[in-house]
Scaffold this motif. Structure first.
Motif, PDB file in Angstrom:
ATOM      1  N   TYR A 209     101.184  43.460  43.040  1.00 42.57           N
ATOM      2  CA  TYR A 209     101.251  43.827  41.618  1.00 42.57           C
ATOM      3  C   TYR A 209      99.857  43.867  40.991  1.00 42.57           C
TER       4      TYR A 209
ATOM      5  N   GLU B 134     100.573  47.190  32.266  1.00 41.29           N
ATOM      6  CA  GLU B 134     101.568  46.270  32.819  1.00 41.29           C
ATOM      7  C   GLU B 134     100.883  44.995  33.292  1.00 41.29           C
ATOM      8  N   THR B 135     101.567  43.867  33.130  1.00 35.16           N
ATOM      9  CA  THR B 135     100.940  42.570  33.427  1.00 35.16           C
ATOM     10  C   THR B 135     101.864  41.656  34.222  1.00 35.16           C
ATOM     11  N   VAL B 136     102.690  42.228  35.070  1.00 27.57           N
ATOM     12  CA  VAL B 136     103.570  41.392  35.879  1.00 27.57           C
ATOM     13  C   VAL B 136     102.750  40.418  36.729  1.00 27.57           C
TER      14      VAL B 136
ATOM     15  N   GLU C 183      98.849  47.394  39.399  1.00 29.92           N
ATOM     16  CA  GLU C 183      98.775  47.400  37.936  1.00 29.92           C
ATOM     17  C   GLU C 183      97.360  47.618  37.427  1.00 29.92           C
TER      18      GLU C 183
ATOM     19  N   GLU D  47     111.167  40.031  37.244  1.00 29.30           N
ATOM     20  CA  GLU D  47     110.862  41.447  37.427  1.00 29.30           C
ATOM     21  C   GLU D  47     111.568  41.998  38.660  1.00 29.30           C
TER      22      GLU D  47
ATOM     23  N   ARG E 206     110.670  52.276  35.003  1.00 34.67           N
ATOM     24  CA  ARG E 206     109.226  52.279  35.253  1.00 34.67           C
ATOM     25  C   ARG E 206     108.643  53.679  35.399  1.00 34.67           C
TER      26      ARG E 206
ATOM     27  N   ARG F 220     102.119  36.990  35.230  1.00 37.04           N
ATOM     28  CA  ARG F 220     103.231  36.092  34.934  1.00 37.04           C
ATOM     29  C   ARG F 220     103.246  34.893  35.891  1.00 37.04           C
TER      30      ARG F 220
ATOM     31  N   ARG G 214     100.379  53.051  32.528  1.00 34.70           N
ATOM     32  CA  ARG G 214     101.077  52.163  31.602  1.00 34.70           C
ATOM     33  C   ARG G 214     100.438  50.776  31.710  1.00 34.70           C
TER      34      ARG G 214
END
Length: 254
Positions: free
Chosen positions: A175, A133-135, A179, A146, A203, A138, A131
């Motif tokens: 992360y 995801e770009t946590v 990710e 999150e 998730r 941030r 997937r």
């Protein structure tokens, strides 16, 4: 909470069980620490020698830089674990820890000729279920949001700015590593895999959890629990029962 630890800082033994015929290595989630598994160690000892992994960048290792690449993470942890796999060993990983357990198992099998007796993959979709995801991109507030959404961090920590400042770099590193991780559908281990998943985990879907089966040439089983990403907290007794039964069967076979 006093624990034995190895010289390089990776391993904590809260309830050393030297006479146990089997070991369980517990790998925390992103931003998590070894102490997350203290209740598991307490519950399973002395039947199981539980090793709790302490990642760099947190608690007493907070001055060490975290890893931002999952393969480098797995390389370093595998090196630390090799002296400990002198008896049948299983790995339990939650969320990021499940991916790391898979990659460590691959290295133990490929590079050291050691096949763990089982990998418990908890709260994580299969290695090849990607997937975007770009946590990790941030700002600090976004990462905290999150953590609140997944409810995996003690509320006291989320409310303590000083503690947050210390742990956020490690969380961001974790992360970044998970990710950006990719695995091919053909990447497999010989170890048996048991998957534990929350039925309302935002998730991980049931289908993504079931697809772990394609990553083992051994036996596979899956267990769903009511709850979200951190279903472990609400179903600790049931989770421990599954772990104990699987490990007891392995020890009996041995």
């Amino acid at each position: 909470m006093i624990a034995q630890q190895n010289a390089d800082g990776w391993i904590r033994r809260y309830h050393a069980a030297d006479e146990s015929p089997i070991r369980l290595v517990c790998l925390p989630h992103a931003g998590g620490s070894a102490s997350f598994y203290f209740p598991v160690s307490r519950a399973l000892a002395p039947a199981v020698d539980v090793l709790c992994v302490q990642y760099p960048g947190r608690q007493d290792r907070r001055h060490e830089p975290g890893f931002t690449d999952m393969h480098a993470y797995a390389d370093a942890l595998t090196s630390a674990l090799v002296p400990w796999v002198d008896r049948p060993t299983a790995l339990f990983g939650h969320s990021m820890g499940a991916v790391l357990a898979f990659e460590v198992t691959r290295r133990l099998e490929r590079d050291h000729g050691i096949t763990p007796v089982r990998v418990f993959a908890s709260g994580r979709r299969s290695p090849s279920s990607f997937r975007p995801e770009t946590v990790h991109l941030r700002d600090d507030d976004g990462i905290v949001a999150e953590m609140r959404e997944l409810s995996g961090t003690d509320a006291a920590i989320l409310g303590d700015e000083e503690i947050l400042r210390m742990v956020l770099p490690a969380i961001r590193s974790d992360y970044t590593a998970v990710e950006n991780y990719r695995a091919a559908p053909g990447d497999t281990v010989n170890a048996d895999i048991t998957v534990l998943t929350g039925e309302s985990d935002p998730r991980t879907s049931r289908e993504e959890a079931e697809s772990w089966e394609a990553h083992t040439t051994g036996r596979f089983d899956i267990h769903g629990f009511p709850g979200g990403h951190f279903f472990l907290a609400q179903h600790q007794a049931h989770v421990l029962k599954i772990i104990s039964e699987r490990l007891a069967a392995t020890a009996h076979q041995g």
